[in-house]
Each structure stands twice: as C-alpha cells, then as structure tokens.
Design a protein around this motif. Structure first.
Motif, PDB file in Angstrom:
ATOM      1  N   ALA A  51       0.824  -1.221   0.000  1.00  0.00           N
ATOM      2  CA  ALA A  51       0.000   0.000   0.000  1.00  0.00           C
ATOM      3  C   ALA A  51       0.851   1.260   0.000  1.00  0.00           C
ATOM      4  O   ALA A  51       0.424   2.309  -0.477  1.00  0.00           O
ATOM      5  CB  ALA A  51      -0.942  -0.003   1.204  1.00  0.00           C
ATOM      6  N   SER A  52       2.056   1.133   0.551  1.00  0.00           N
ATOM      7  CA  SER A  52       2.992   2.255   0.500  1.00  0.00           C
ATOM      8  C   SER A  52       4.343   1.718   0.033  1.00  0.00           C
ATOM      9  O   SER A  52       4.847   0.728   0.572  1.00  0.00           O
ATOM     10  CB  SER A  52       3.123   2.898   1.885  1.00  0.00           C
ATOM     11  N   TYR A  53       4.916   2.349  -0.980  1.00  0.00           N
ATOM     12  CA  TYR A  53       6.183   1.856  -1.526  1.00  0.00           C
ATOM     13  C   TYR A  53       7.078   3.030  -1.921  1.00  0.00           C
ATOM     14  O   TYR A  53       6.678   3.870  -2.734  1.00  0.00           O
ATOM     15  CB  TYR A  53       5.926   0.962  -2.740  1.00  0.00           C
ATOM     16  N   ARG A  54       8.240   3.087  -1.304  1.00  0.00           N
ATOM     17  CA  ARG A  54       9.226   4.145  -1.579  1.00  0.00           C
ATOM     18  C   ARG A  54       8.588   5.535  -1.525  1.00  0.00           C
ATOM     19  O   ARG A  54       8.822   6.387  -2.401  1.00  0.00           O
ATOM     20  CB  ARG A  54       9.910   3.919  -2.921  1.00  0.00           C
ATOM     21  N   GLY A  55       7.737   5.714  -0.570  1.00  0.00           N
ATOM     22  CA  GLY A  55       7.109   7.011  -0.377  1.00  0.00           C
ATOM     23  C   GLY A  55       5.901   7.264  -1.254  1.00  0.00           C
ATOM     24  O   GLY A  55       5.303   8.341  -1.191  1.00  0.00           O
ATOM     25  N   MET A  56       5.544   6.274  -2.084  1.00  0.00           N
ATOM     26  CA  MET A  56       4.389   6.432  -2.991  1.00  0.00           C
ATOM     27  C   MET A  56       3.237   5.573  -2.477  1.00  0.00           C
ATOM     28  O   MET A  56       3.361   4.352  -2.383  1.00  0.00           O
ATOM     29  CB  MET A  56       4.775   6.015  -4.413  1.00  0.00           C
ATOM     30  N   ASP A  57       2.117   6.261  -2.158  1.00  0.00           N
ATOM     31  CA  ASP A  57       0.984   5.570  -1.543  1.00  0.00           C
ATOM     32  C   ASP A  57      -0.107   5.235  -2.558  1.00  0.00           C
ATOM     33  O   ASP A  57      -0.338   5.999  -3.504  1.00  0.00           O
ATOM     34  CB  ASP A  57       0.373   6.434  -0.437  1.00  0.00           C
ATOM     35  N   VAL A  58      -0.765   4.127  -2.323  1.00  0.00           N
ATOM     36  CA  VAL A  58      -1.937   3.758  -3.126  1.00  0.00           C
ATOM     37  C   VAL A  58      -3.067   4.726  -2.766  1.00  0.00           C
ATOM     38  O   VAL A  58      -3.293   4.995  -1.583  1.00  0.00           O
ATOM     39  CB  VAL A  58      -2.345   2.297  -2.822  1.00  0.00           C
ATOM     40  N   SER A  92     -10.814   1.686   0.186  1.00  0.00           N
ATOM     41  CA  SER A  92     -11.974   2.107   0.980  1.00  0.00           C
ATOM     42  C   SER A  92     -13.083   1.051   1.036  1.00  0.00           C
ATOM     43  O   SER A  92     -13.919   1.073   1.937  1.00  0.00           O
ATOM     44  CB  SER A  92     -12.567   3.392   0.401  1.00  0.00           C
ATOM     45  N   GLY A  93     -13.100   0.169   0.035  1.00  0.00           N
ATOM     46  CA  GLY A  93     -14.179  -0.810  -0.046  1.00  0.00           C
ATOM     47  C   GLY A  93     -15.461  -0.232  -0.645  1.00  0.00           C
ATOM     48  O   GLY A  93     -16.466  -0.938  -0.762  1.00  0.00           O
ATOM     49  N   ASP A  94     -15.436   1.016  -1.049  1.00  0.00           N
ATOM     50  CA  ASP A  94     -16.605   1.681  -1.644  1.00  0.00           C
ATOM     51  C   ASP A  94     -16.552   1.483  -3.167  1.00  0.00           C
ATOM     52  O   ASP A  94     -15.865   2.221  -3.878  1.00  0.00           O
ATOM     53  CB  ASP A  94     -16.558   3.176  -1.272  1.00  0.00           C
ATOM     54  N   HIS A  95     -17.292   0.506  -3.655  1.00  0.00           N
ATOM     55  CA  HIS A  95     -17.174   0.121  -5.070  1.00  0.00           C
ATOM     56  C   HIS A  95     -17.604   1.221  -6.022  1.00  0.00           C
ATOM     57  O   HIS A  95     -17.004   1.393  -7.085  1.00  0.00           O
ATOM     58  CB  HIS A  95     -17.977  -1.155  -5.330  1.00  0.00           C
ATOM     59  N   ALA A  96     -18.630   1.975  -5.642  1.00  0.00           N
ATOM     60  CA  ALA A  96     -19.092   3.075  -6.499  1.00  0.00           C
ATOM     61  C   ALA A  96     -18.031   4.170  -6.570  1.00  0.00           C
ATOM     62  O   ALA A  96     -17.767   4.728  -7.643  1.00  0.00           O
ATOM     63  CB  ALA A  96     -20.408   3.638  -5.972  1.00  0.00           C
ATOM     64  N   ALA A 130     -16.031   5.466  -9.913  1.00  0.00           N
ATOM     65  CA  ALA A 130     -16.005   6.888 -10.288  1.00  0.00           C
ATOM     66  C   ALA A 130     -14.568   7.382 -10.418  1.00  0.00           C
ATOM     67  O   ALA A 130     -14.224   8.105 -11.349  1.00  0.00           O
ATOM     68  CB  ALA A 130     -16.776   7.705  -9.255  1.00  0.00           C
ATOM     69  N   TRP A 131     -13.722   6.974  -9.461  1.00  0.00           N
ATOM     70  CA  TRP A 131     -12.305   7.370  -9.491  1.00  0.00           C
ATOM     71  C   TRP A 131     -11.618   6.845 -10.748  1.00  0.00           C
ATOM     72  O   TRP A 131     -10.880   7.555 -11.422  1.00  0.00           O
ATOM     73  CB  TRP A 131     -11.591   6.848  -8.237  1.00  0.00           C
ATOM     74  N   ARG A 132     -11.881   5.592 -11.073  1.00  0.00           N
ATOM     75  CA  ARG A 132     -11.238   4.984 -12.246  1.00  0.00           C
ATOM     76  C   ARG A 132     -11.658   5.701 -13.526  1.00  0.00           C
ATOM     77  O   ARG A 132     -10.831   5.947 -14.409  1.00  0.00           O
ATOM     78  CB  ARG A 132     -11.585   3.490 -12.319  1.00  0.00           C
ATOM     79  N   ARG A 133     -12.904   6.017 -13.637  1.00  0.00           N
ATOM     80  CA  ARG A 133     -13.422   6.726 -14.799  1.00  0.00           C
ATOM     81  C   ARG A 133     -12.721   8.093 -14.945  1.00  0.00           C
ATOM     82  O   ARG A 133     -12.238   8.447 -16.014  1.00  0.00           O
ATOM     83  CB  ARG A 133     -14.938   6.917 -14.629  1.00  0.00           C
ATOM     84  N   GLU A 134     -12.688   8.802 -13.846  1.00  0.00           N
ATOM     85  CA  GLU A 134     -12.082  10.140 -13.839  1.00  0.00           C
ATOM     86  C   GLU A 134     -10.578  10.050 -14.158  1.00  0.00           C
ATOM     87  O   GLU A 134     -10.043  10.863 -14.918  1.00  0.00           O
ATOM     88  CB  GLU A 134     -12.348  10.723 -12.444  1.00  0.00           C
ATOM     89  N   GLN A 135      -9.919   9.029 -13.623  1.00  0.00           N
ATOM     90  CA  GLN A 135      -8.492   8.835 -13.892  1.00  0.00           C
ATOM     91  C   GLN A 135      -8.231   8.441 -15.345  1.00  0.00           C
ATOM     92  O   GLN A 135      -7.236   8.844 -15.944  1.00  0.00           O
ATOM     93  CB  GLN A 135      -7.927   7.755 -12.961  1.00  0.00           C
ATOM     94  N   ALA A 136      -9.131   7.632 -15.914  1.00  0.00           N
ATOM     95  CA  ALA A 136      -8.982   7.244 -17.323  1.00  0.00           C
ATOM     96  C   ALA A 136      -9.034   8.483 -18.210  1.00  0.00           C
ATOM     97  O   ALA A 136      -8.226   8.647 -19.132  1.00  0.00           O
ATOM     98  CB  ALA A 136     -10.066   6.245 -17.726  1.00  0.00           C
TER      99      ALA A 136
END
Ligand code: 97T
Length: 236
Positions: free
Chosen positions: A185-192, A198-202, A206-212
């Motif tokens: 979840a955290s690697y070389r100072g870079m966090d997921v 969060s477990g919040d599928h919706a 939404a995040w994935r869409r916006e990131q795409a």
C-alpha cells in the motif's frame, strides 16, 4: 479462426506464435495458425523469389508468381481467397477498430514482404487490405504480422476468458486504462490512493473513470480529443 501467413522467414514466428496467449489459443483449438514459406512456391531449383526492378535502381523486388501460386494452392483460386492483409509501410495504420473487424472474419491470409518491395500486382490483385503497424521502417512484414495476429487472437471467443469484458478496455472505449495498483500500500514514499482501499465500489468506479479521462488527456491528447468529440459528451 484460421490464419495463414506467407513469409520468407518462417523461423521468425517460432517464439511469438508458440508462446503465451497465441500458443494457448492454438493448443486449445481456438486459432488455426499456419505459416508458409514463400520459397515453397518458387519455380526454379535455386528457389528464387526476387528479381531486379524494371526501370533500374538499387535493391530487389519480390516476384509476383510465388504469391499468386501460394494463394491458388491454399484456396483453389485467387477469387476464393479470404480477406488478405499485406503488411506494408504504405498501408493504413492498424487500429483497434480494424483489429475488431479482422477478428470477425472466419479466415485471414497475411502476406509478408522483405527487401525493397513487392511487385505492384501483388498489392493490386491479392491484397484486400494493406496495413502498417506504425510510421517507422521494419526489415519486413513479419514483426507487423505478429502484432496483428496477437491483437486479433485476444478478441477471439474463449481466448481471454471473462477477465476482460471489453467495456473497461483501453481504446475500445476510446480512453486509456485507469492506473493500477497492487500491494504494498505504500512503496518508496508512494501511496496507493485511499479510495482503492476504501471498499466503496461506487467510489472506486467513479475514481477509475475520472483517472482514465485525466490520464488520456495528459498522455494522449489526440485520443482525448477524439473521445471528447464522440462518446465523451454523452457518456462522460
Ligand atoms: O517497414 C515495413 C517493411 C515491410 C513490411 C512492413 C513494414 C511495416 O509495417 N508497418 C510498419 C512498417
């Protein structure tokens, strides 16, 4: 699907066509892929397939007869040939849309050239499609054929299972894929991003869409513009 490939360098395909996705598709009977040596249709004992260009100039040109004889032996006649793709720098650039079209065919023939070129009569009378894989120069059509075969095969029914629905897919939707993360979840100072844990599928969707959308705009402004002009306005 059956795909025949005619080439001067049949060994070129040994790794690519036997390994991984293509190897599996073949052993499972989903893809009937046959590679043929153009020299099998040469007419002299030296198995000559090239000759000097009419009009002069450097380099050799692949003769028409071996290609026509190959097609006639494989399918009975030129008219009976399947959709026939000649890999050539002058072709139209391969896109996912064309890949989808080709994957819907029952059968394909791919023609690979080498040297400086192929006799124009092969282009005119045998190719139904002239295809390039990008604006750069290769030594021959073999690497381009590998790209086409892999892109087509992964769309064949049963090859990918249900892992990829096509809906999420890069290019199919006109956008690049969203960023992926796995542990830690955290690697070389870079966090997921927290939303992904969060477990919040919706919220994840939404995040994935916006990131795409954001990733496409940043990395491929050309794709982004095309997306915005078409499905982007209605869908996103
Ligand atoms: O550069 C080439 C030479 C022969 C056959 C095909 C190619 C090519 O295909 N896509 C890009 C270049």
């Amino acid at each position: 699907m059956r795909i025949d490939v005619v080439s001067l360098f049949v060994d070129f395909f040994r790794g690519p066509f036997d390994a991984s996705l293509l190897g599996r598709a073949r052993t499972e009977g989903l893809l009937d892929l046959r590679v043929h040596d153009l020299r099998d249709w040469a007419r002299d004992r030296h198995r000559t397939v090239d000759d000097q260009p009419y009009g002069g100039g450097a380099g050799m040109v692949l003769k028409p007869e071996p290609f026509f004889d190959a097609v006639e032996q494989l399918y009975g006649s030129v008219e009976a040939r399947p959709r026939t793709v000649l890999l050539t720098p002058r072709g139209r650039t391969l896109t996912q849309q064309l890949v989808e079209q080709l994957a819907a065919e029952p059968q394909l023939l791919l023609l690979c050239g080498r040297y400086e070129g192929i006799d124009e009569r092969v282009h005119r009378a045998l190719a139904t499609d002239e295809v390039s894989v990008g604006d750069y120069v290769l030594a021959g059509g073999e690497a381009a054929a590998c790209i086409l075969v892999e892109a087509v095969t992964r769309l064949l029914p049963g090859v990918m299972g249900n892992a990829t629905s096509g809906v999420d897919e890069s290019f199919a939707a006109g956008l690049l894929e969203y960023p992926h993360y796995t542990r830690p979840a955290s690697y070389r100072g870079m966090d997921v991003p927290a939303v992904l844990t969060s477990g919040d599928h919706a919220a994840v969707a939404a995040w994935r869409r916006e990131q795409a959308v954001a990733t496409t705009r940043q990395l491929r402004p050309d794709l982004f513009e095309a997306w915005r002009r078409s499905d982007g306005e209605g869908a996103g």
